[in-house]
Scaffold this motif. Structure first.
Motif, PDB file in Angstrom:
ATOM      1  N   VAL A   1       0.819  -1.192   0.000  1.00 24.88           N
ATOM      2  CA  VAL A   1       0.000   0.000   0.000  1.00 24.88           C
ATOM      3  C   VAL A   1       0.860   1.253   0.000  1.00 24.88           C
ATOM      4  O   VAL A   1       0.486   2.273  -0.546  1.00 24.88           O
ATOM      5  CB  VAL A   1      -0.945  -0.010   1.212  1.00 24.88           C
ATOM      6  CG1 VAL A   1      -1.694   1.289   1.338  1.00 24.88           C
ATOM      7  CG2 VAL A   1      -1.910  -1.173   1.122  1.00 24.88           C
ATOM      8  N   HIS A   2       2.038   1.217   0.624  1.00 25.57           N
ATOM      9  CA  HIS A   2       2.829   2.434   0.756  1.00 25.57           C
ATOM     10  C   HIS A   2       4.309   2.119   0.670  1.00 25.57           C
ATOM     11  O   HIS A   2       4.754   0.995   0.846  1.00 25.57           O
ATOM     12  CB  HIS A   2       2.534   3.118   2.092  1.00 25.57           C
ATOM     13  CG  HIS A   2       3.038   2.342   3.276  1.00 25.57           C
ATOM     14  ND1 HIS A   2       4.311   2.528   3.803  1.00 25.57           N
ATOM     15  CD2 HIS A   2       2.460   1.376   4.015  1.00 25.57           C
ATOM     16  CE1 HIS A   2       4.470   1.704   4.834  1.00 25.57           C
ATOM     17  NE2 HIS A   2       3.375   1.005   4.984  1.00 25.57           N
TER      18      HIS A   2
ATOM     19  N   ILE B   1      -0.439   8.592  13.397  1.00 24.44           N
ATOM     20  CA  ILE B   1      -1.716   7.941  13.098  1.00 24.44           C
ATOM     21  C   ILE B   1      -2.749   8.401  14.119  1.00 24.44           C
ATOM     22  O   ILE B   1      -2.414   8.686  15.277  1.00 24.44           O
ATOM     23  CB  ILE B   1      -1.570   6.398  13.132  1.00 24.44           C
ATOM     24  CG1 ILE B   1      -2.864   5.719  12.661  1.00 24.44           C
ATOM     25  CG2 ILE B   1      -1.155   5.914  14.512  1.00 24.44           C
ATOM     26  CD1 ILE B   1      -2.713   4.229  12.436  1.00 24.44           C
TER      27      ILE B   1
ATOM     28  N   LEU C   1      -2.670   7.494   4.350  1.00 23.66           N
ATOM     29  CA  LEU C   1      -3.381   6.228   4.257  1.00 23.66           C
ATOM     30  C   LEU C   1      -4.648   6.326   5.091  1.00 23.66           C
ATOM     31  O   LEU C   1      -4.644   6.889   6.184  1.00 23.66           O
ATOM     32  CB  LEU C   1      -2.517   5.078   4.772  1.00 23.66           C
ATOM     33  CG  LEU C   1      -1.158   4.882   4.105  1.00 23.66           C
ATOM     34  CD1 LEU C   1      -0.421   3.718   4.760  1.00 23.66           C
ATOM     35  CD2 LEU C   1      -1.324   4.646   2.610  1.00 23.66           C
ATOM     36  N   GLN C   2      -5.746   5.767   4.567  1.00 26.67           N
ATOM     37  CA  GLN C   2      -7.026   5.822   5.268  1.00 26.67           C
ATOM     38  C   GLN C   2      -7.650   4.440   5.312  1.00 26.67           C
ATOM     39  O   GLN C   2      -7.605   3.685   4.341  1.00 26.67           O
ATOM     40  CB  GLN C   2      -7.971   6.805   4.575  1.00 26.67           C
ATOM     41  CG  GLN C   2      -9.124   7.290   5.441  1.00 26.67           C
ATOM     42  CD  GLN C   2     -10.412   6.484   5.256  1.00 26.67           C
ATOM     43  OE1 GLN C   2     -10.451   5.506   4.526  1.00 26.67           O
ATOM     44  NE2 GLN C   2     -11.474   6.909   5.923  1.00 26.67           N
ATOM     45  N   SER C   3      -8.193   4.107   6.480  1.00 25.53           N
ATOM     46  CA  SER C   3      -8.951   2.875   6.663  1.00 25.53           C
ATOM     47  C   SER C   3     -10.330   3.222   7.199  1.00 25.53           C
ATOM     48  O   SER C   3     -10.457   4.068   8.082  1.00 25.53           O
ATOM     49  CB  SER C   3      -8.246   1.938   7.654  1.00 25.53           C
ATOM     50  OG  SER C   3      -9.069   0.826   7.971  1.00 25.53           O
TER      51      SER C   3
ATOM     52  N   ILE D   1      -6.425   7.112  10.131  1.00 23.78           N
ATOM     53  CA  ILE D   1      -5.632   7.821   9.134  1.00 23.78           C
ATOM     54  C   ILE D   1      -4.189   7.819   9.595  1.00 23.78           C
ATOM     55  O   ILE D   1      -3.892   8.141  10.752  1.00 23.78           O
ATOM     56  CB  ILE D   1      -6.116   9.269   8.951  1.00 23.78           C
ATOM     57  CG1 ILE D   1      -7.605   9.303   8.602  1.00 23.78           C
ATOM     58  CG2 ILE D   1      -5.300   9.979   7.869  1.00 23.78           C
ATOM     59  CD1 ILE D   1      -8.228  10.683   8.736  1.00 23.78           C
TER      60      ILE D   1
ATOM     61  N   GLY E   1      -8.954  -0.415  10.568  1.00 23.99           N
ATOM     62  CA  GLY E   1      -7.583  -0.754  10.221  1.00 23.99           C
ATOM     63  C   GLY E   1      -7.394  -2.082   9.530  1.00 23.99           C
ATOM     64  O   GLY E   1      -6.255  -2.494   9.278  1.00 23.99           O
TER      65      GLY E   1
ATOM     66  N   SER F   1      -8.105  -2.845   6.393  1.00 23.26           N
ATOM     67  CA  SER F   1      -7.541  -2.580   5.072  1.00 23.26           C
ATOM     68  C   SER F   1      -7.309  -1.081   4.935  1.00 23.26           C
ATOM     69  O   SER F   1      -7.984  -0.276   5.575  1.00 23.26           O
ATOM     70  CB  SER F   1      -8.466  -3.086   3.964  1.00 23.26           C
ATOM     71  OG  SER F   1      -9.732  -2.446   4.037  1.00 23.26           O
ATOM     72  N   TRP F   2      -6.351  -0.730   4.054  1.00 23.00           N
ATOM     73  CA  TRP F   2      -5.930   0.660   3.925  1.00 23.00           C
ATOM     74  C   TRP F   2      -5.855   1.051   2.460  1.00 23.00           C
ATOM     75  O   TRP F   2      -5.545   0.220   1.601  1.00 23.00           O
ATOM     76  CB  TRP F   2      -4.556   0.866   4.560  1.00 23.00           C
ATOM     77  CG  TRP F   2      -4.554   0.656   6.037  1.00 23.00           C
ATOM     78  CD1 TRP F   2      -4.463  -0.531   6.699  1.00 23.00           C
ATOM     79  CD2 TRP F   2      -4.653   1.662   7.043  1.00 23.00           C
ATOM     80  NE1 TRP F   2      -4.497  -0.337   8.057  1.00 23.00           N
ATOM     81  CE2 TRP F   2      -4.612   1.001   8.295  1.00 23.00           C
ATOM     82  CE3 TRP F   2      -4.759   3.058   7.011  1.00 23.00           C
ATOM     83  CZ2 TRP F   2      -4.680   1.700   9.493  1.00 23.00           C
ATOM     84  CZ3 TRP F   2      -4.823   3.743   8.204  1.00 23.00           C
ATOM     85  CH2 TRP F   2      -4.789   3.077   9.437  1.00 23.00           C
ATOM     86  N   SER F   3      -6.109   2.332   2.188  1.00 19.74           N
ATOM     87  CA  SER F   3      -5.971   2.889   0.838  1.00 19.74           C
ATOM     88  C   SER F   3      -5.153   4.161   0.910  1.00 19.74           C
ATOM     89  O   SER F   3      -5.276   4.941   1.865  1.00 19.74           O
ATOM     90  CB  SER F   3      -7.342   3.218   0.231  1.00 19.74           C
ATOM     91  OG  SER F   3      -8.145   2.068   0.129  1.00 19.74           O
ATOM     92  N   ARG F   4      -4.318   4.372  -0.114  1.00 22.23           N
ATOM     93  CA  ARG F   4      -3.608   5.635  -0.201  1.00 22.23           C
ATOM     94  C   ARG F   4      -4.553   6.683  -0.758  1.00 22.23           C
ATOM     95  O   ARG F   4      -5.240   6.452  -1.757  1.00 22.23           O
ATOM     96  CB  ARG F   4      -2.366   5.533  -1.084  1.00 22.23           C
ATOM     97  CG  ARG F   4      -1.646   6.871  -1.152  1.00 22.23           C
ATOM     98  CD  ARG F   4      -0.247   6.794  -1.660  1.00 22.23           C
ATOM     99  NE  ARG F   4       0.416   8.095  -1.540  1.00 22.23           N
ATOM    100  CZ  ARG F   4       1.685   8.327  -1.824  1.00 22.23           C
ATOM    101  NH1 ARG F   4       2.444   7.327  -2.258  1.00 22.23           N
ATOM    102  NH2 ARG F   4       2.201   9.536  -1.678  1.00 22.23           N
TER     103      ARG F   4
END
Length: 211
Positions: free
Chosen positions: A1-2, A9, A26-28, A17, A32, A34-37
């Motif tokens: 992801v990163h 955090i 990064l946000q879930s 975040i 927490g 799963s995470w997305s940029r």
């Protein structure tokens, strides 16, 4: 992801975040799992080092970073807006107190917002440089502000809107972070925990003036 390091955090309800190097956000939305940029609302390219995040009691995240960067989200981190900043100094920490918020940074930078981070002003000037850590205690509008310095490794107490008192504590090793853990208003004592170098140091019963 990163790729690159993460620096801070925070979480609100089911959302979390994380922020870090090279403009990383990064946000879930699922505790927490799963995470997305996130890049929505950010300049492109966006490679600014992001140093700290805090989320208001109403769920408004503010992120601070190098070059006076202040980011705000009205969607708990799904999209962001770049907020006008009164400084180009690197910003190191952010803390909310109700709808009030405070930021500290290089060269004694101390910023305040009274509207959930939409508008910021510089409040006074500190007497030492490189403020790297901040915590807030007390009630909104009557906060006790504590700042930690990377220059001289000091912790200072600053009644809201006033110049800092202190130093309340001085360390020979590097100050990384600290927090106000408890406040006893009747005896005006604070309990602090500090991370000095690689060792946790607890300081208790610091008596301050609430004049």
């Amino acid at each position: 992801v990163h790729s690159g390091g993460l620096n801070d955090i925070d979480a609100f309800s089911t959302a979390a975040i994380a922020v870090g190097e090279n403009g990383m956000i990064l946000q879930s939305g699922n505790y927490g799992s799963s995470w997305s940029r996130i890049t929505s609302g950010l300049p492109s390219p966006f490679t600014t080092r992001l140093n700290a995040i805090d989320i208001s009691p109403s769920g408004i995240p503010i992120v601070v970073g190098d070059g006076g960067t202040i980011l705000r989200s009205a969607t708990v981190g799904i999209s962001w807006s770049v907020i006008s900043s009164p400084t180009f100094q690197n910003l190191h920490d952010i803390k909310f107190s109700g709808t009030n918020a405070f930021i500290v940074g290089e060269s004694g930078t101390f910023l305040k917002s009274s509207d959930n981070g939409l508008n910021w002003v510089q409040i006074g000037e500190d007497t030492f440089n490189r403020l790297i850590a901040l915590d807030v205690a007390g009630n909104p509008g009557d906060e006790d502000l504590w700042t930690g310095s990377g220059t001289g490794y000091e912790i200072r107490h600053r009644p809201s809107g006033a110049l800092p008192q202190g130093p309340m504590a001085v360390f020979s090793d590097g100050l990384i972070d600290f927090g106000v853990l408890a406040v006893n208003e009747s005896s005006a004592k604070q309990l602090l925990v500090s991370n000095v170098g690689n060792n946790d140091l607890v300081i208790s019963n610091l008596v301050v003036s609430h004049g």
